[in-house]
Scaffold this active site. Sequence first.
Site, PDB file in Angstrom:
ATOM      1  N   LYS A  22       0.832  -1.207   0.000  1.00 33.98           N
ATOM      2  CA  LYS A  22       0.000   0.000   0.000  1.00 33.98           C
ATOM      3  C   LYS A  22       0.865   1.256   0.000  1.00 33.98           C
ATOM      4  O   LYS A  22       0.638   2.176  -0.780  1.00 33.98           O
ATOM      5  CB  LYS A  22      -0.896   0.002   1.248  1.00 33.98           C
ATOM      6  CG  LYS A  22      -1.573   1.322   1.518  1.00 33.98           C
ATOM      7  CD  LYS A  22      -2.436   1.264   2.753  1.00 33.98           C
ATOM      8  CE  LYS A  22      -1.719   1.586   4.042  1.00 33.98           C
ATOM      9  NZ  LYS A  22      -1.416   3.016   4.246  1.00 33.98           N
ATOM     10  N   ASN A  23       1.847   1.285   0.886  1.00 39.34           N
ATOM     11  CA  ASN A  23       2.614   2.526   1.043  1.00 39.34           C
ATOM     12  C   ASN A  23       3.574   2.782  -0.121  1.00 39.34           C
ATOM     13  O   ASN A  23       4.161   3.857  -0.204  1.00 39.34           O
ATOM     14  CB  ASN A  23       3.386   2.524   2.365  1.00 39.34           C
ATOM     15  CG  ASN A  23       2.446   2.734   3.542  1.00 39.34           C
ATOM     16  OD1 ASN A  23       1.273   3.036   3.353  1.00 39.34           O
ATOM     17  ND2 ASN A  23       2.960   2.553   4.743  1.00 39.34           N
ATOM     18  N   CYS A 116      -3.475  13.193  14.079  1.00 34.89           N
ATOM     19  CA  CYS A 116      -4.171  11.913  13.984  1.00 34.89           C
ATOM     20  C   CYS A 116      -4.250  11.332  15.377  1.00 34.89           C
ATOM     21  O   CYS A 116      -3.789  11.946  16.332  1.00 34.89           O
ATOM     22  CB  CYS A 116      -3.507  10.986  12.982  1.00 34.89           C
ATOM     23  SG  CYS A 116      -2.056  10.174  13.592  1.00 34.89           S
ATOM     24  N   ARG A 121       1.639  14.814  13.689  1.00 38.94           N
ATOM     25  CA  ARG A 121       1.962  14.489  12.298  1.00 38.94           C
ATOM     26  C   ARG A 121       2.082  15.720  11.393  1.00 38.94           C
ATOM     27  O   ARG A 121       1.240  15.966  10.522  1.00 38.94           O
ATOM     28  CB  ARG A 121       0.953  13.485  11.741  1.00 38.94           C
ATOM     29  CG  ARG A 121       0.861  12.273  12.640  1.00 38.94           C
ATOM     30  CD  ARG A 121       0.424  11.027  11.993  1.00 38.94           C
ATOM     31  NE  ARG A 121       1.203  10.575  10.857  1.00 38.94           N
ATOM     32  CZ  ARG A 121       0.843   9.550  10.103  1.00 38.94           C
ATOM     33  NH1 ARG A 121      -0.267   8.913  10.361  1.00 38.94           N
ATOM     34  NH2 ARG A 121       1.595   9.182   9.104  1.00 38.94           N
ATOM     35  N   ASP A 306       5.146   0.568  11.804  1.00 35.62           N
ATOM     36  CA  ASP A 306       3.882  -0.034  11.360  1.00 35.62           C
ATOM     37  C   ASP A 306       3.730  -1.499  11.777  1.00 35.62           C
ATOM     38  O   ASP A 306       2.687  -2.104  11.526  1.00 35.62           O
ATOM     39  CB  ASP A 306       3.735   0.092   9.838  1.00 35.62           C
ATOM     40  CG  ASP A 306       3.416   1.517   9.408  1.00 35.62           C
ATOM     41  OD1 ASP A 306       3.156   2.362  10.278  1.00 35.62           O
ATOM     42  OD2 ASP A 306       3.436   1.780   8.186  1.00 35.62           O
ATOM     43  N   ARG A 398      -8.551  -0.315   5.371  1.00 32.99           N
ATOM     44  CA  ARG A 398      -7.673   0.688   4.744  1.00 32.99           C
ATOM     45  C   ARG A 398      -6.357   0.045   4.317  1.00 32.99           C
ATOM     46  O   ARG A 398      -5.772   0.459   3.325  1.00 32.99           O
ATOM     47  CB  ARG A 398      -7.359   1.819   5.733  1.00 32.99           C
ATOM     48  CG  ARG A 398      -8.546   2.674   6.089  1.00 32.99           C
ATOM     49  CD  ARG A 398      -8.115   3.834   6.948  1.00 32.99           C
ATOM     50  NE  ARG A 398      -7.031   4.563   6.305  1.00 32.99           N
ATOM     51  CZ  ARG A 398      -6.306   5.513   6.881  1.00 32.99           C
ATOM     52  NH1 ARG A 398      -6.561   5.860   8.122  1.00 32.99           N
ATOM     53  NH2 ARG A 398      -5.345   6.125   6.233  1.00 32.99           N
TER      54      ARG A 398
HETATM   55  C1  UD1 Z   1       4.766   6.746   6.206  1.00 34.50           C
HETATM   56  C2  UD1 Z   1       3.796   5.618   6.142  1.00 34.50           C
HETATM   57  C3  UD1 Z   1       3.329   5.233   7.548  1.00 34.50           C
HETATM   58  C4  UD1 Z   1       4.530   4.961   8.431  1.00 34.50           C
HETATM   59  C5  UD1 Z   1       5.521   6.128   8.394  1.00 34.50           C
HETATM   60  C6  UD1 Z   1       6.800   5.846   9.148  1.00 34.50           C
HETATM   61  C7  UD1 Z   1       2.719   5.984   4.025  1.00 34.50           C
HETATM   62  C8  UD1 Z   1       1.484   6.348   3.292  1.00 34.50           C
HETATM   63  N1  UD1 Z   1       2.642   6.006   5.361  1.00 34.50           N
HETATM   64  O1  UD1 Z   1       4.072   7.878   6.739  1.00 34.50           O
HETATM   65  O2  UD1 Z   1       2.512   4.088   7.450  1.00 34.50           O
HETATM   66  O3  UD1 Z   1       4.093   4.773   9.762  1.00 34.50           O
HETATM   67  O4  UD1 Z   1       5.879   6.406   7.024  1.00 34.50           O
HETATM   68  O5  UD1 Z   1       7.441   4.742   8.628  1.00 34.50           O
HETATM   69  O6  UD1 Z   1       3.719   5.619   3.450  1.00 34.50           O
HETATM   70  N2  UD1 Z   1       7.686  14.416  10.138  1.00 34.50           N
HETATM   71  C9  UD1 Z   1       7.896  15.752  10.398  1.00 34.50           C
HETATM   72  N3  UD1 Z   1       7.577  16.650   9.426  1.00 34.50           N
HETATM   73  C10 UD1 Z   1       7.072  16.278   8.222  1.00 34.50           C
HETATM   74  C11 UD1 Z   1       6.866  14.897   7.968  1.00 34.50           C
HETATM   75  C12 UD1 Z   1       7.187  13.996   8.954  1.00 34.50           C
HETATM   76  O7  UD1 Z   1       8.354  16.119  11.469  1.00 34.50           O
HETATM   77  O8  UD1 Z   1       6.828  17.143   7.378  1.00 34.50           O
HETATM   78  C13 UD1 Z   1       8.019  13.406  11.185  1.00 34.50           C
HETATM   79  C14 UD1 Z   1       6.816  12.611  11.649  1.00 34.50           C
HETATM   80  O9  UD1 Z   1       6.105  13.288  12.659  1.00 34.50           O
HETATM   81  C15 UD1 Z   1       7.471  11.334  12.127  1.00 34.50           C
HETATM   82  C16 UD1 Z   1       8.652  11.167  11.193  1.00 34.50           C
HETATM   83  O10 UD1 Z   1       8.852  12.436  10.584  1.00 34.50           O
HETATM   84  O11 UD1 Z   1       7.952  11.479  13.438  1.00 34.50           O
HETATM   85  C17 UD1 Z   1       8.457  10.136  10.112  1.00 34.50           C
HETATM   86  O12 UD1 Z   1       7.248  10.388   9.416  1.00 34.50           O
HETATM   87  P1  UD1 Z   1       7.115  10.083   7.861  1.00 34.50           P
HETATM   88  O13 UD1 Z   1       8.204   9.154   7.451  1.00 34.50           O
HETATM   89  O14 UD1 Z   1       6.962  11.363   7.137  1.00 34.50           O
HETATM   90  O15 UD1 Z   1       5.735   9.320   7.787  1.00 34.50           O
HETATM   91  P2  UD1 Z   1       4.698   9.340   6.599  1.00 34.50           P
HETATM   92  O16 UD1 Z   1       5.407   9.445   5.300  1.00 34.50           O
HETATM   93  O17 UD1 Z   1       3.597  10.276   6.908  1.00 34.50           O
END
Ligand code: UD1
Length: 422
Positions: A22-23, A116, A121, A306, A398
């Site tokens: 999915k991701n 969330c 997030r 995850d 989902r």
């Molecule tokens: C993706 C995955 C999710 C998984 C996560 C971490 C998808 C659709 N979802 O989420 O299932 O749990 O990776 O492996 O692929 N952060 C910031 N600023 C930002 C973005 C992120 O501070 O702009 C922080 C987040 O709060 C978190 C860390 O970075 O602590 C990692 O998040 P991120 O890798 O961005 O997760 P997602 O891509 O949202």
Amino acid sequence: MDEIIVEGGTPLRGEVVIGGAKNAVLPMMAACLLVPGPVRIRNVPRLRDVATFLDLLHALGVRGGYENHSLVLDASRVASCEAPYAHVKKMRASIYVLGPLLARLGQARVSMPGGCAWGPRPVNLHQDAMQALGAQLALEHGYIVARADRLRGAKIVFDVCSVGATGNAMMAAALAEGTTEIENAAAEPEIAALAEFLNGLGARIRGAGGKTITIEGVTALQQAEPFVNIPDRIEAGTFLVAGAITGGDVVARGVRPDHLAMVLSRLERMGCELTTGADSVRVRVGKGGLQGTAIVTEPYPGFPTDLQAQFMALLCLARGTGVITETIYPDRFTHVPELRRLGAEITLSGNVATVTGVERLQGASVMSTDIRASSALILGGLAAAGWTRVSRVYHIDRGYERIEEKLQGLGARIRRVREGET
Ligand code: UD1
């Protein structure tokens, strides 16, 4: 709302075929916005999140959809640059359209995602990356409004490792003028797969899967060959835990064992016996039974957040103490009170959960709070004495395709009760 009812106590046996990730597919769907022609992706799971992303793409003017387990999408015409709140609030991954819309249309309006269930997030890194590539950004009425005549290659240094921001930056930079270097890039297999997919469209990306990614911008993208999506390492890990937690013998097929290295090492440390083939992993619990261990969630190649909830369920039935430190999402523990309802002994202190193994869990009514928490509760239910009723299972749809049917195929006593049925 549908519920899942499990009668625990049956050791699961047999083979289960793992679906596409999915991701990995969600950013690829967003990347279709970069291409003024048809794109085909194979090995796509049939999931609610993919359907939600399809709705968003349709609202933007993209045509196409599922053909069995493929997606055929055509963004010849992109009619809108706006990802509305109604979509983004359903699924935070909607932020993935920011980079592609900006690169294709020179503008994007994407609703800011809220928090969330397990924390704030933020999306600041996505915004920083677009600014680094030369976009002007403003926040207007809850929307990120981005503009750029033509994006320009740049050096992007992330101070936090983010899968989403790395993907967004890579997609935007694919059509930027000049070369982009991303430092402290996320190294997840889903990022490497996205780069491979983009390169198949004619992009020039090197180093994805490592900490530094270099992207030489090109002027146009077009697909020559259909792309085959990678297997879902989280679904694979979940089914391996299902085998272990029930004391069964399960083969997960269609997997990439190399993507699961840390997960497999933790299963072995807990006392599981694994047999790894080219595209399969077999799990059984060794003679010494399950033992507690320490798990720290980290960016890849570390242990994935995850799979944290599912491994917590497993630790509940292991001898001794298990300690889980959640470093990605420090509040991602909404499954803890629900696992306690099944009789688990878990104490929480900040981002550390200490699990004291118990002899057995007992079935109970529990509520799922997110995709992975739901699967942890089903896993708990599969091992618990008596009946477990998991409500709000729309979360599970989902991220897992027909999970109850796949578990039934392994001998589980599990069924879905549709809303209105008893
Ligand atoms: C993706 C995955 C999710 C998984 C996560 C971490 C998808 C659709 N979802 O989420 O299932 O749990 O990776 O492996 O692929 N952060 C910031 N600023 C930002 C973005 C992120 O501070 O702009 C922080 C987040 O709060 C978190 C860390 O970075 O602590 C990692 O998040 P991120 O890798 O961005 O997760 P997602 O891509 O949202």
